[in-house]
Design an enzyme around this catalytic site. Structure first.
Site, mmCIF file in Angstrom:
data_model
loop_
_atom_site.group_PDB
_atom_site.id
_atom_site.type_symbol
_atom_site.label_atom_id
_atom_site.label_comp_id
_atom_site.label_asym_id
_atom_site.label_seq_id
_atom_site.Cartn_x
_atom_site.Cartn_y
_atom_site.Cartn_z
ATOM 1 N N TYR A 11 0.888 -1.274 0.002
ATOM 2 C CA TYR A 11 -0.145 0.062 -0.141
ATOM 3 C C TYR A 11 0.863 1.125 0.035
ATOM 4 C CZ TYR A 11 -3.730 3.382 1.503
ATOM 5 O OH TYR A 11 -4.577 4.309 1.379
ATOM 6 N N GLU A 23 9.228 -8.318 4.804
ATOM 7 C CA GLU A 23 9.533 -8.512 6.376
ATOM 8 C C GLU A 23 8.900 -9.756 6.580
ATOM 9 O OE1 GLU A 23 7.485 -6.498 4.890
ATOM 10 O OE2 GLU A 23 5.373 -6.478 5.567
ATOM 11 N N LYS A 49 8.392 -12.256 21.498
ATOM 12 C CA LYS A 49 8.990 -13.150 22.102
ATOM 13 C C LYS A 49 10.325 -13.255 22.348
ATOM 14 C CE LYS A 49 6.895 -16.118 24.944
ATOM 15 N NZ LYS A 49 5.457 -15.872 25.617
#
Ligand code: XMP
Length: 506
Positions: A81, A168, A362
């Site tokens: 986008y 990513e 995490k």
């Protein structure tokens, strides 16, 4: 010019925070901002515009203040986008798509000069879009296409690029290298990410946010709440750590948690509320209703112990935030995590919830924990969901069914530890299925319950794969469970990936 952070503008993609995380993995400071925050950025070192679910042609589609964006004079990358938005700003157009291209695609690089320096001529990337960049301005350079020669990477100037795919996600095989090229070959002056500095910043932020208020912090013995409790204690704020025994913890959990907190030198108060929780869950079988009941009771139990507490601290991590986004926000609701139920949302609106770990994944929390001096074994305990064994016991929850699950789970986990597989798995557990099956025990027909074992690997709990445990480990666990867990005559191994399954059963 001093070295600065990488600002990621969030246009609502489920992967926006992953961009931040990859940038941190590459060693640079990065934060996520709503697009409107562009106006308030203080000298960013580079700016990335994320992907998003909207179409640039929609009324009220999120926009970018192009003059402001360019006024920083720093490298800019538009993803999906973000790329489409930038193409319009550079005089091109965007063609609305009718179908969504979702999944792996081939990237064919046509210009290896900067963004794709050292990148294979052809590699796999991950696409998730329906609109595409159409008419390009005459000054726009196509630097990569897909296998049908459709442009998927554009260069508008020496400092401004756009890519249609998601670098990513790990499914884009050379995605991290492409981001690295953007950060390094673009001439950006960037601040180095350093866990010690990050910790110091976090401690300062907590001190400032909490002030003189007393914080109540729920601890479970899991990585997130342990790191949170130690962080609060180290920040020097007034904190009471409460362990609520819901009756749906793992076997001997309460005693083990007490021992752990003794080791890290943070006092905790333990409350046995198992009868209350099990009573409230009587007859309830709907997963979302179970979660809501448990989440609400958690908060009520907290407030019973600490009536006048002004702040509730939660070890919410980024995947929890993204997966329970409320309707109206851009990401879609997947399931109600227990720390996002209505009551907590109310407290949040009153500014009474503190979630210092909410932008972390995490592994980042573990790194932070190590730098806080938390023992290795505590940091590498498998994650355990807030609602506990309730999400591993489909159907009604009774004390007896919990005991069966605990027993089987303890056997499986002991076998993983014995065989060296515990730390090679992200999460493993036994679930109790709501079915009975026929078997033979001794000379008699049996009609008993089934246990399903699950062991997964994951990077951040957003996706997961089942672990190819050796048959000997599965055989030992199965034999021990069948021989010693009362009421169980069948053991299964769960071979479902996430997606489409989730890690937990409910
Ligand atoms: P799922 O089942 O959604 O789980 O694939 C992803 C990760 O989140 C944990 N989980 C929870 N953690 N409260 C939590 O604190 C919850 O309500 C909750 N539900 C799932 C799950 O154990 C896994 O690590």
């Amino acid at each position: 010019m001093t070295a600065q952070e990488v600002a990621v503008l969030d246009y609502g993609s489920q992967y926006s925070q992953l961009i931040v995380r990859r940038v941190r993995e590459l060693g640079f400071v990065s934060h996520l901002y709503p697009p409107a925050e562009l106006a308030n950025l203080k000298d960013p070192g580079a700016i990335i515009l994320s992907g998003g679910p909207r179409s640039t042609s929609e009324k009220d589609a999120p926009d970018v203040d192009y003059d402001k964006l360019m006024s920083f004079g720093v490298p800019v990358l538009g993803v999906c986008y973000g790329m489409q938005l930038l193409n319009i700003k550079h005089g091109g157009t965007v063609k609305p798509g009718v179908t969504r291209e979702y999944g792996p695609a081939k990237l064919v690089v046509t210009d290896h000069e900067d963004l794709f320096k050292g990148i294979s001529h052809e590699s796999q990337v991950w696409m998730s879009h329906s609109d595409t960049c159409a008419n390009l301005a005459s000054t726009t350079k196509v630097i990569a296409t897909n296998e049908d020669a459709i442009p998927v990477a554009l260069k508008w100037s020496e400092r401004c690029w756009g890519i249609q795919f998601h670098p990513e996600v790990t499914h884009s095989h050379e995605g991290t290298a492409i981001l690295k090229n953007f950060l390094i070959n673009s001439g950006a002056k960037l601040a180095k990410f350093d866990i010690e500095a990050f910790k110091a910043q976090m401690l300062d932020r907590i001190k400032a946010e909490v002030g003189n208020r007393e914080v109540i912090c729920g601890v479970s013995g899991g990585v997130d709440s342990t790191v949170l409790a130690v962080l609060l204690a180290k920040a020097g704020v007034k904190v009471r750590c409460i362990f609520i025994d819901t009756g749906m913890m793992r076997l001997n959990e309460a005693a083990e948690v007490k021992e752990l907190f003794g080791k890290v030198g943070v006092p905790i108060e333990q409350i046995d509320a198992s009868a209350t929780f099990l009573g409230a869950l009587k007859g309830v079988t709907d997963p979302e209703q179970k979660r809501r009941i448990i989440g609400t009771l958690f908060v009520e139990e907290f407030w019973k112990v600490a009536d006048n507490v002004e702040l509730l601290a939660q070890g919410t991590l980024y995947p929890d935030v993204i997966e329970s986004a409320t309707s109206g926000s851009i990401a879609s609701k997947i399931k109600t995590h227990h720390n996002r139920v209505d009551k907590i949302m109310e407290l949040k609106e009153q500014g009474k919830v503190l979630e210092p770990l909410a932008e972390l994944f995490k592994d980042e929390v573990r790194a932070l924990g190590a730098s806080l001096g938390i023992p290795h074994q505590a940091l590498w305990r498998h994650p355990f969901p807030g609602p506990g064994l309730a999400v591993r016991i489909p159907g009604e929850i009774t004390a007896e069914r919990v005991a069966t699950t605990q027993h089987a789970d303890a056997i499986f986990i002991a076998e993983l530890r014995r065989s060296g597989w515990y730390e090679r798995t992200w999460q493993a557990y036994a679930a109790l299925l709501p079915v009975k099956t026929v078997g033979v025990k001794g000379d008699e027909r049996s009609y008993e319950q089934a246990i399903s074992l699950r062991a997964v690997i994951s990077e951040d709990a957003m996706t997961a794969d089942w672990v190819e445990l050796p048959y000997s480990v599965l055989r030992n666990a199965s034999n021990k469970i069948l021989n010693s867990v009362k009421g169980v005559n069948r053991v299964l191994y769960d071979i479902s990936t996430k997606p489409p399954a989730s890690i937990e059963w409910e």
